[in-house]
Enzyme design. Structure first.
Site, PDB file in Angstrom:
ATOM      1  N   HIS A 101      33.827  47.205  38.524  1.00  0.00           N
ATOM      2  CA  HIS A 101      35.036  48.058  39.123  1.00  0.00           C
ATOM      3  C   HIS A 101      34.561  49.428  38.970  1.00  0.00           C
ATOM      4  O   HIS A 101      34.172  50.159  38.133  1.00  0.00           O
ATOM      5  CB  HIS A 101      36.186  47.512  38.740  1.00  0.00           C
ATOM      6  CG  HIS A 101      36.544  47.745  37.427  1.00  0.00           C
ATOM      7  ND1 HIS A 101      36.160  46.596  36.477  1.00  0.00           N
ATOM      8  CD2 HIS A 101      37.092  48.616  36.678  1.00  0.00           C
ATOM      9  CE1 HIS A 101      36.619  47.058  35.137  1.00  0.00           C
ATOM     10  NE2 HIS A 101      37.155  48.274  35.361  1.00  0.00           N
TER      11      HIS A 101
ATOM     12  N   HIS B  52      36.673  53.366  38.971  1.00  0.00           N
ATOM     13  CA  HIS B  52      38.034  54.044  38.870  1.00  0.00           C
ATOM     14  C   HIS B  52      37.967  55.216  39.883  1.00  0.00           C
ATOM     15  O   HIS B  52      37.008  56.042  39.754  1.00  0.00           O
ATOM     16  CB  HIS B  52      38.186  54.254  37.553  1.00  0.00           C
ATOM     17  CG  HIS B  52      38.210  53.149  36.507  1.00  0.00           C
ATOM     18  ND1 HIS B  52      39.546  52.595  35.921  1.00  0.00           N
ATOM     19  CD2 HIS B  52      37.348  52.479  35.936  1.00  0.00           C
ATOM     20  CE1 HIS B  52      39.434  51.998  35.167  1.00  0.00           C
ATOM     21  NE2 HIS B  52      37.970  51.752  34.899  1.00  0.00           N
TER      22      HIS B  52
END
Length: 231
Positions: A182, A184
């Site tokens: 992922h 940010h």
């Protein structure tokens, strides 16, 4: 009247674009609603929108996989065929968001540039070519990266910020907590003092043999990686 192979491909592409457009319209009307287990959410990633390979690639204990499958709650901001953007449940700043792929990969370095998402067999006899097997590949990292500009712009406007950090924690030592790739997006304001390290004085890189050895070592690894990929 028989249609050509090219016409078949164009029809599939047009249908895919229409489905994406409908999903984005759903985002516009539903982005403020959290996903609640047991309720119908137009942003939920239903089994029909994930390939069989994607559905089997999930990790039963991964909270992001559960969010993708609609089994855990999340504040969804955006969704397309490949990735999802949600608000971080423990934000470092207002609007701190995460971009994650729907397929499960434990960290960025093991996330492939593309994976086969589905196979379509066209039984055509046009031009004597017979049966044709096409593999549609999802560009995982490219899709996540391409979503950053318009998502970050919307997040900054909503939070009245003019800057943001794009951050990837890959591996435990780097601070990764959830082992599902992922990105940010962290909105920033002048003087927010979010990172203590921003006040640390950085030293210039030294022009010595140790630096040259590091450059040579990285280049050798890159050459090896390129040979492994392209043969």
């Amino acid at each position: 009247m028989a249609i050509s192979l090219e016409e078949s491909i164009l029809k599939v592409a047009a249908r895919s674009l229409m489905e994406r457009h409908q999903r984005r319209l759903a985002v516009t009307g539903s982005h403020t609603r959290p996903t609640v287990p047991g309720t119908v959410d137009p942003l939920r990633c239903s089994p029909s929108s994930i390939s069989p390979s994607a559905a089997s690639a999930g990790d039963d204990g991964c909270v992001f996989c559960k969010i993708v499958g609609g089994e855990s709650p999340a504040f969804k901001l955006y969704e397309d065929d490949i990735c999802l953007c949600i608000l971080d449940s423990n934000p470092l700043s207002k609007g701190h968001s995460l971009i994650l792929p729907k397929l499960h990969f434990s960290s960025l370095e093991v996330t492939p540039p593309s994976v086969a998402s589905e196979e379509c067999l066209y039984k055509q006899s046009v031009g004597g070519y017979g049966n044709h097997l096409f593999k549609y590949h999802m560009q995982i990292v490219a899709a996540m990266s391409s979503a950053v500009p318009f998502l970050s712009k919307a997040i900054m406007k909503a939070t009245h910020c003019d800057s943001f950090n794009l951050l990837v924690n890959s591996g435990s030592a780097a601070g990764q907590v959830i082992f599902h790739t992922h990105f940010h997006i962290i909105p920033r304001k002048a003087g927010d003092q979010l990172w203590p390290s921003e006040g640390v004085r950085r030293c210039l890189i030294e022009n010595n043999e140790e630096t040259f050895d590091l450059v040579r070592c990285i280049r050798q690894r890159l050459e090896f990686s390129t040979e492994a990929v392209f043969g």
